[in-house]
Each structure stands twice: as C-alpha cells, then as structure tokens.
Design an enzyme around this catalytic site. Structure first.
Site, PDB file in Angstrom:
ATOM      1  N   ASP A   1       0.821  -1.210   0.000  1.00  0.00           N
ATOM      2  CA  ASP A   1       0.000   0.000   0.000  1.00  0.00           C
ATOM      3  C   ASP A   1       0.855   1.260   0.000  1.00  0.00           C
ATOM      4  O   ASP A   1       2.035   1.229   0.337  1.00  0.00           O
ATOM      5  CB  ASP A   1      -0.952   0.031   1.215  1.00  0.00           C
TER       6      ASP A   1
ATOM      7  N   GLU B   1       0.037  -1.211   5.655  1.00  0.00           N
ATOM      8  CA  GLU B   1       1.092  -0.813   6.592  1.00  0.00           C
ATOM      9  C   GLU B   1       0.947   0.658   6.969  1.00  0.00           C
ATOM     10  O   GLU B   1       1.144   1.044   8.114  1.00  0.00           O
ATOM     11  CB  GLU B   1       2.466  -1.062   5.972  1.00  0.00           C
TER      12      GLU B   1
HETATM   13 ZN   LIG Z   1       6.861   2.030   4.166  1.00  0.00          ZN
END
Ligand SMILES: [Zn+2]
Length: 402
Positions: free
Chosen positions: A72, A167
């Site tokens: 992401d 994340e």
């Molecule tokens: Zn990163």
C-alpha cells in the site's frame, strides 16, 4: 515502474481488511509473477497478503528467512494515476516535475541527489506521490526472487516472501498468518538511505487524563461551576516549553505529546502519546505528566482527575537483542556488498516492531526511497540494486553459518 502505476492507497477510515480492495490488484499481479518464475505456492489471500516460498537448495539445516514489504501507499498524498519518470544518467540539476512545474526536487532539499550523478533515478510527475514507499521494497524482493531461481549456484535455505497491505494505516500485521508463513526470522525492506538498517524503534504508550468538573446553569453558576475545559487548558499550558515534546527533542530523547482534547464543561479528556527508546522511561514520563496535572488540580478541590496509561508498542530491540546473529549476518552482508552499515533508531514504530513481538524478529533494511509520502518522492535505481545484492549475500551468509 509497473508496480507504482497500480493505485494501492490504503484508507485509515475503513474497517475492512484490506482497507481498500484495490490493493489486491498489485498483490494479485505479484503472486502471478512469482508463480511465473516457478514459485508454485505463490498466492494472495482474502485479506490481500501475498505468500510465496523459494525452496531450499542446500543440504544444510538453515533457518527459514522471510523478506517482507508492503504493497500500500500512504493516504497523505494521491496515489491515483502515478506516472513514473526514469531520469537516465541524472545530471545533478534540480528536477522540475512536468505535470506541475511548481513541484521541484532540488539538490538543496535533497543533497543526497548529488551522489546519484550519472545514475538513473525515478520520480513521479508532479501530481502524485511515487510510491517508492514501499514498492521499492517490493521490487527489491521480486528481483531477488528472480535472481535466486535463475542462479542455483547461490546456496540458501528456505526463503519466504511476504507482501502486506495496510502498513501505512497501522494495520499491516492485522491479518498476517505467521503459522502459514512459518519463518524463523524476517527482514522488512522498508528503509531509506543506502547502507542504513534499523533494529530499534520507540517504545510507545498512550495516556489519558480525564477531568471531571462541576456543571451548573451558566446564569446561576457563581461559586458553583468548575469548568473542566479550562482546567484541561491549564494542564496543557503547564507542560514544559523547551523539552519533553516532539518539537523540542531528537535523537534518543523521549517525549510526551498531546494528540487530542475533547469535552464539555462537566468533563474533558486529553489524549497523550508517550515515547522513549527505553521502555522503563515510559513510566517515568507518565509519572511526570501525572504530577504536572495533579499540581494544577490542587487549585480545584471540587474537581477530580483520572490518569490512565496503556501500552501501544515496544522497541523491537528488546527482541532483536536476543537474536544478535540476525544483525551480525546482516552486517556481514552489507560488508560483502562493499557498504558501510549504519544503524539508525526509528523515532516511530514499524510493522517490523509488531512482527518482532508477535514472535518473528524483524529488523529493517534500506531501499533507497527518499521524500516519502510526498510529490517529491524519488528513488535511486543503484540503491535498489545494491539492496538486492545485500539480500543475495545475506541468504548465503545464513547458509554458510548454519
Ligand atoms: Zn513504508
């Protein structure tokens, strides 16, 4: 450059896993490419995680090593229609981004650009972030996988590949299946400048001060009302001005930091985050915060206060110190790649710190990404290649030392 063109922005307000379905577009692409090079078990799961195995090619009993990065990109800056630009043989001048010429990546802001003169660098076009964070890490791991399957002379144990969603919104490990992964040790490819590695993060607590005032009709409140909002203001004003805060500390210094205030005259809550590299200092910082607040409360005997602290995450060094060979092997790999290893503590947390405390010790390795989460984001191709070289050495060091 293909991977950054896939929009994989995660969403902090979403309750689903992954937080945005589009992250799976890249996950599926990666799993298919890993399959195509011969990693038969490569797949994306329902939550957008990619798992794959590079089989062992040695008789030795080598620990299972995982390489991990996130698919992401950050919600801070658009990741839609990313148009990557390869600046071949970079000439050392400021880079004006073509789709918005007010966006200039200058050597003044990024002196490290000068070290890339004659190399190739990649930027976005001015309207979006690049997404080198963390598609640089993804590319490094994909290139390593391709290198290892085409170079059987490089001896290694079982290598696991893990790509995670979300994340950037703090949920990168929420749905990870460590049993299925079955790795002994992991390295995230999510660091910055070439030669750096990170084995230390903050330890983190949250703290809440709740002030109970006394409410009354404002027209008839004389000598009765005690306004909790105003007490909260006094507590905030009593915090140290020149130390103990994010805006006055650096390096290894810890801090407390008010992140939110909410309330009415009757009851007001102040939320804090508490940070330090030494876990035992968190309690000291909390005690100090509490006594600052209690000093203010002394002036309001009819009001009351509650103080609560709770754990958020812990410095991964506590786990990594129990596995010193992980870092020793990494340092040896840097040296074999002719790099001088530099250790930099992270004034924050990473997925690596969460994985470490979930039982998978996990320091962080450089990728070469710079100016992340912004339109100025850029990455040096040589630095990414160097990271692949480090990993190729690293798997051999583990094999030799087993
Ligand atoms: Zn990163």
């Amino acid at each position: 450059m293909r991977y950054v063109q896939v929009d994989t922005q995660s969403d902090p307000h979403s309750e689903t896993s992954p937080t945005t379905e589009k992250q799976k577009n890249l996950s599926n692409m990666l799993a298919a490419e890993l399959k195509a090079i011969g990693l038969t078990d490569a797949h994306t799961d329902e939550f957008g995680y990619v798992y794959a195995t590079i089989p062992c090619n040695t008789n030795k009993n080598v620990p299972v090593i995982c390489f991990c990065s996130h698919v992401d990109t950050a919600p801070d800056c658009s990741g839609t229609n990313v148009k990557p630009i390869l600046h071949k043989n970079y000439n050392g001048e400021d880079i004006v981004l073509p789709d918005d010429t007010t966006q200039v990546i200058s050597t003044k802001d990024y002196p490290y650009l000068k070290e890339h003169i004659g190399n190739d660098i990649i930027t976005a076009s001015g309207l979006t972030l690049l997404g080198a964070d963390d598609k640089a890490g993804v590319s490094i791991i994909m290139d390593l996988a391709n290198y290892l399957v085409t170079h059987p002379e490089i001896k290694h144990g079982i290598i696991k590949i893990l790509f995670t969603p979300d994340e950037e919104v703090g949920k990168g490990t929420a749905k990870v299946d460590l049993k299925k992964l079955a790795a002994d040790y992991a390295y995230t490819l999510d660091g910055g400048e070439i030669g750096t590695y990170e084995d230390e993060t903050f330890s983190a607590d949250g703290a809440t001060i709740t002030i109970n005032g006394v409410s009354a009709h404002p027209g008839y409140a004389k000598d009765k009302m005690i306004n909790a909002i105003k007490i909260a203001g006094e507590i905030l004003a009593a915090l140290p001005k020149n130390e103990f805060s994010p805006e006055t500390t650096s390096g290894r210094e810890g801090y407390i930091h008010p992140v939110g205030v909410s309330g009415i005259a009757e009851k007001t809550t102040i939320e804090f985050i508490v940070r330090d590299f030494e876990t035992q200092n968190l309690a000291k910082h909390e005690a100090r915060l509490r006594s600052i607040a209690e000093n203010v409360m002394k002036n309001y005997p009819k009001a009351s206060m509650q103080f609560k602290a709770h754990e958020q995450y812990r410095n991964m060094k506590e786990v990594l110190d129990k596995n010193p060979h992980m870092i020793d092997n990494l340092i040896e790999a840097y040296k074999r790649a002719s790099l001088t290893p530099r250790n930099e503590p992270i004034r924050g947390g990473t997925d690596g710190s969460r994985l470490s405390f979930m039982g998978l010790p996990c320091p962080n390795v450089f990728t070469g990404m710079h100016a992340i989460h912004s339109k100025h984001e850029w990455v040096g191709v040589r630095d990414m290649e160097k990271a692949v070289e480090v990993l190729a050495h690293l798997v051999q060091v583990w094999e030799e030392r087993s």
